[in-house]
Structure formats: C-alpha cells, structure tokens
Design a protein around this motif. Structure first.
Motif, short mmCIF file in Angstrom:
data_model
loop_
_atom_site.label_atom_id
_atom_site.label_comp_id
_atom_site.label_asym_id
_atom_site.label_seq_id
_atom_site.Cartn_x
_atom_site.Cartn_y
_atom_site.Cartn_z
N PRO A 91 45.19 52.15 30.46
CA PRO A 91 44.94 50.87 29.78
C PRO A 91 43.86 50.93 28.71
CG PRO A 91 44.06 50.84 32.01
CD PRO A 91 44.87 52.09 31.89
N ILE A 92 42.85 51.77 28.88
CA ILE A 92 41.79 51.86 27.87
C ILE A 92 42.34 52.50 26.60
CG2 ILE A 92 39.53 52.82 27.33
CD1 ILE A 92 38.84 52.65 30.30
N THR A 93 43.11 53.57 26.76
CA THR A 93 43.73 54.21 25.60
C THR A 93 44.73 53.28 24.92
OG1 THR A 93 43.49 56.39 26.61
CG2 THR A 93 45.11 56.19 24.85
N THR A 94 45.54 52.60 25.71
CA THR A 94 46.55 51.70 25.15
C THR A 94 45.89 50.53 24.42
OG1 THR A 94 48.06 52.32 26.92
CG2 THR A 94 48.62 50.37 25.66
N ALA A 95 44.80 49.99 24.98
CA ALA A 95 44.08 48.92 24.30
C ALA A 95 43.59 49.39 22.93
CB ALA A 95 42.90 48.46 25.16
N LYS A 96 43.12 50.62 22.86
CA LYS A 96 42.66 51.19 21.59
C LYS A 96 43.83 51.31 20.60
CE LYS A 96 39.25 53.44 20.63
NZ LYS A 96 38.00 53.16 19.87
N GLU A 97 44.99 51.76 21.07
CA GLU A 97 46.14 51.95 20.19
C GLU A 97 46.66 50.61 19.67
OE1 GLU A 97 48.07 56.11 21.74
OE2 GLU A 97 48.44 54.33 22.94
N VAL A 98 46.77 49.63 20.55
CA VAL A 98 47.22 48.30 20.14
C VAL A 98 46.27 47.72 19.09
CG1 VAL A 98 47.48 45.91 20.91
CG2 VAL A 98 48.47 47.77 22.26
N ALA A 99 44.97 47.78 19.37
CA ALA A 99 44.00 47.23 18.43
C ALA A 99 44.03 47.97 17.11
CB ALA A 99 42.60 47.31 19.05
N SER A 100 44.24 49.29 17.15
CA SER A 100 44.25 50.09 15.92
C SER A 100 45.43 49.71 15.04
CB SER A 100 44.30 51.58 16.26
OG SER A 100 43.13 51.99 16.95
N VAL A 101 46.63 49.61 15.64
CA VAL A 101 47.81 49.24 14.85
C VAL A 101 47.67 47.83 14.31
CG1 VAL A 101 50.30 48.81 14.94
CG2 VAL A 101 49.36 50.85 16.03
N ASP A 102 47.17 46.91 15.12
CA ASP A 102 47.01 45.54 14.65
C ASP A 102 45.98 45.47 13.53
OD1 ASP A 102 47.95 42.80 15.12
OD2 ASP A 102 45.84 42.39 15.52
N HIS A 103 44.90 46.19 13.65
CA HIS A 103 43.86 46.19 12.62
C HIS A 103 44.37 46.83 11.33
CE1 HIS A 103 39.98 47.15 10.70
NE2 HIS A 103 39.52 46.12 11.38
N LEU A 104 45.02 47.98 11.43
CA LEU A 104 45.52 48.67 10.25
C LEU A 104 46.61 47.87 9.53
CD1 LEU A 104 45.71 52.33 11.63
CD2 LEU A 104 44.26 51.56 9.73
N SER A 105 47.40 47.13 10.29
CA SER A 105 48.51 46.36 9.70
C SER A 105 48.08 44.99 9.19
CB SER A 105 49.62 46.18 10.73
OG SER A 105 49.21 45.33 11.79
N GLY A 106 46.83 44.64 9.39
CA GLY A 106 46.38 43.31 8.98
C GLY A 106 46.87 42.21 9.89
N GLY A 107 47.03 42.54 11.17
CA GLY A 107 47.44 41.51 12.13
C GLY A 107 48.93 41.28 12.20
N ARG A 108 49.72 42.36 12.13
CA ARG A 108 51.19 42.21 12.15
C ARG A 108 51.83 42.80 13.39
NH1 ARG A 108 53.62 45.16 7.99
NH2 ARG A 108 51.71 46.21 7.31
N PHE A 109 51.05 43.05 14.43
CA PHE A 109 51.59 43.70 15.62
C PHE A 109 51.99 42.69 16.69
CE2 PHE A 109 50.94 45.88 19.79
CZ PHE A 109 52.00 46.76 19.68
N GLU A 110 53.12 42.95 17.38
CA GLU A 110 53.56 42.14 18.50
C GLU A 110 53.73 43.07 19.71
OE1 GLU A 110 56.47 39.22 17.75
OE2 GLU A 110 55.51 38.62 15.85
N PHE A 111 53.05 42.71 20.80
CA PHE A 111 52.94 43.61 21.95
C PHE A 111 53.94 43.23 23.03
CE2 PHE A 111 49.92 45.39 25.40
CZ PHE A 111 50.52 46.64 25.32
N GLY A 112 55.19 43.72 22.89
CA GLY A 112 56.17 43.58 23.94
C GLY A 112 55.87 44.56 25.05
N ILE A 113 55.84 44.08 26.30
CA ILE A 113 55.47 44.93 27.42
C ILE A 113 56.52 44.88 28.52
CG2 ILE A 113 53.01 44.62 26.94
CD1 ILE A 113 52.98 42.72 29.44
N GLY A 114 56.53 45.91 29.34
CA GLY A 114 57.46 45.94 30.46
C GLY A 114 57.08 47.00 31.46
N SER A 115 57.76 46.98 32.60
CA SER A 115 57.49 47.96 33.65
C SER A 115 58.51 49.09 33.65
CB SER A 115 57.48 47.27 35.02
OG SER A 115 58.75 46.69 35.28
N GLY A 116 59.59 48.93 32.88
CA GLY A 116 60.60 49.99 32.82
C GLY A 116 61.59 49.93 33.97
#
Length: 276
Positions: A91-116
């Motif tokens: 979760p710490i790594t994933t939080a970093k990746e989500v924040a990085s993509v959202d920051h780089l894209s200027g707030g264009r990320f949508e976080f669809g999640i699931g358990s598989g």
C-alpha cells in the motif's frame, strides 16, 4: 453521460501512449487499463469469461508504467485503472504510484480498485484469498491516510506504520476518485465504507437496480461508472436513465487495425444514443 474505453495494454499491441492519444482525439473522456502482474500457469481458478483465458491477461505492461505513458501523451483524457489489484500490492508503494500519476497528469487519474478473481495469483503475492476483501479495505484506508496527511500513521490487522512522510501528494484533493469494482453481494458495502463510487461491469447481476438502491442508501455523493458496456444504444440508454456518469467498453488488444473497428462500433452506438 460520458463515454470511455478499457484496454489491456499489451507489449505486442498499441503502445499505451498511442492508444491514449487516439482515444482523446476522438472525443472520449477516459481510458482505463487492466492489471495482472502474472497468470499462474496452473490455471486452477476458472475464468468467468469462458474456458480459455486470452493471452492478453499475462502480456500486459505494468499498470502504472502504462498509465504514465498514457498521461504524458495526452492533455485532457482521464486515465485510470480498470482495475488495480490492490490485494497484490504494497500500500505504501501503491500510494506513491497513484499520487505520482495524478500529480504528473495534472489531476486526471481515476483509481479503479478490486480484489481480483485469480486465487493462485493472489497467493503468489502472499495474500490469503479468504481474507482478501478485508485486506483490500484496510490497504485503501491506509493509502487515504498517506494522501491526505503530511505525516501519516496507520495501524490495522494487515497494515501497520508509524509517522511516515510520502510525497508528492495527489493533485486531486483529498485523493483521486476511488472507484470500487466488483459485483459480488458485498460490493455496495465496500463502496459505502471507503469508496467514492461504484465501478461494476455491465454483466454483473441486477446492476441497474443495484445502482438505484446504492444511491438511495448513500449519505454522500457517489459516482457510478460501468465497464464492459456493449456497443448497443439500448444499453447506453438504460445506463443514462440510471444516472450513470460514464459508460466504457473494452477494446481488443492489438495493432490499430484491430482496435479501430471495435472503437468505431462503440462510437456508432454512442452516436445513435446522442442523436435521438
């Protein structure tokens, strides 16, 4: 109602940036990428789509690498995970990746999640399939703490950390939309507990009735998006009447010569709906 597409970004198909650029040029508002780190060769867990699992399931690029390429190739298109298998991720790594993509894209990320759905895949990541839903919720809550606080602490059954700093923070506040995937009997409860919206598949049981019921139960605004929508104007009409924010269709993986006809079929259905 908005319209988007889903895609398995495989190494032998259109590059993530290229399909993102074309989808944006044609007026779609969102592109969602699927995720699988691997597929166990034992193939013990049955796939809900039929007897033979398509090769694209184990030929995808890393989710966040593909999303970064898509975001860099576009300026308006929203990019998202459809869905991110949080139960297979730190979760710490994933939080970093989500924040990085959202920051780089200027707030264009949508976080669809699931358990598989693949139990062996989860087990290879150290996840007990029997407790995956509890793990999913705890990891999402931990990530929300990281995104929303300069100094984050979280203590749970599965996730524990004291006073951490993690930047960048997401451009969207307090975090990108958390769209909870899944159509099982407890999906709605997970949305109410820690989601910003529901992200079911068109073929999930009683999806239209359940959208209305969930909206009535919620004590806050929820966004409803639906994946796997067929290129059928009647289906789109039903979703629009249900107040769905965005309908998205899966496109086949491959070169543009394979993708374009499916995209045109989807666009024809949209045109028929909009033209009515």
């Amino acid at each position: 109602m908005e319209f988007g597409v889903g895609y398995f970004p495989t190494h032998d198909g259109m590059r993530p940036g290229e399909i993102a650029r074309r989808v944006e040029e044609r007026g779609h508002t969102a592109l969602f990428f699927a995720e699988h780190t691997h597929i166990p060769a034992s193939r013990e867990t049955p796939w809900g789509g039929g007897r033979k699992l398509p090769q694209k399931y184990w030929h995808t690029y890393d989710l966040f690498v593909a999303l970064t390429a898509a975001a860099e190739a576009t300026s308006r298109l929203r990019v998202g995970s459809g869905v991110c298998l949080v139960v297979e991720r730190d979760p710490i790594t994933t939080a970093k990746e989500v924040a990085s993509v959202d920051h780089l894209s200027g707030g264009r990320f949508e976080f669809g999640i699931g358990s598989g759905w693949n139990r062996e895949e989860m087990a290879n990541h150290g996840t007990d399939p029997r407790t995956r839903l509890a793990l999913l919720g705890e990891r999402v809550r931990a990530m929300r703490e990281i995104w929303a606080n300069d100094e984050a602490t979280f203590h749970g059954k599965f996730v524990n950390f004291d006073r951490i700093w993690s930047w960048p923070k997401p451009a969207q506040k307090p975090w990108p939309p958390i769209l909870v995937g899944g159509g099982g009997p407890t999906a709605e409860q997970r949305v109410l507990e820690y989601g910003d919206g529901w992200f079911p598949q068109w073929h999930d049981p009683d999806v239209l009735t359940r959208i209305a019921a969930l909206r009535a139960r919620a004590d806050r605004y929820l966004q409803f998006q639906v994946l796997s929508v067929p290129p059928d104007p009647k289906a789109l009409e039903q979703l629009e009447a249900a107040g769905v924010h965005r309908a998205s269709a899966w496109l086949p993986s491959g070169p543009w010569s394979v993708v374009e006809p499916a995209l045109e079929k989807w666009e024809k259905a949209i045109a028929e709906l909009v033209g009515r």
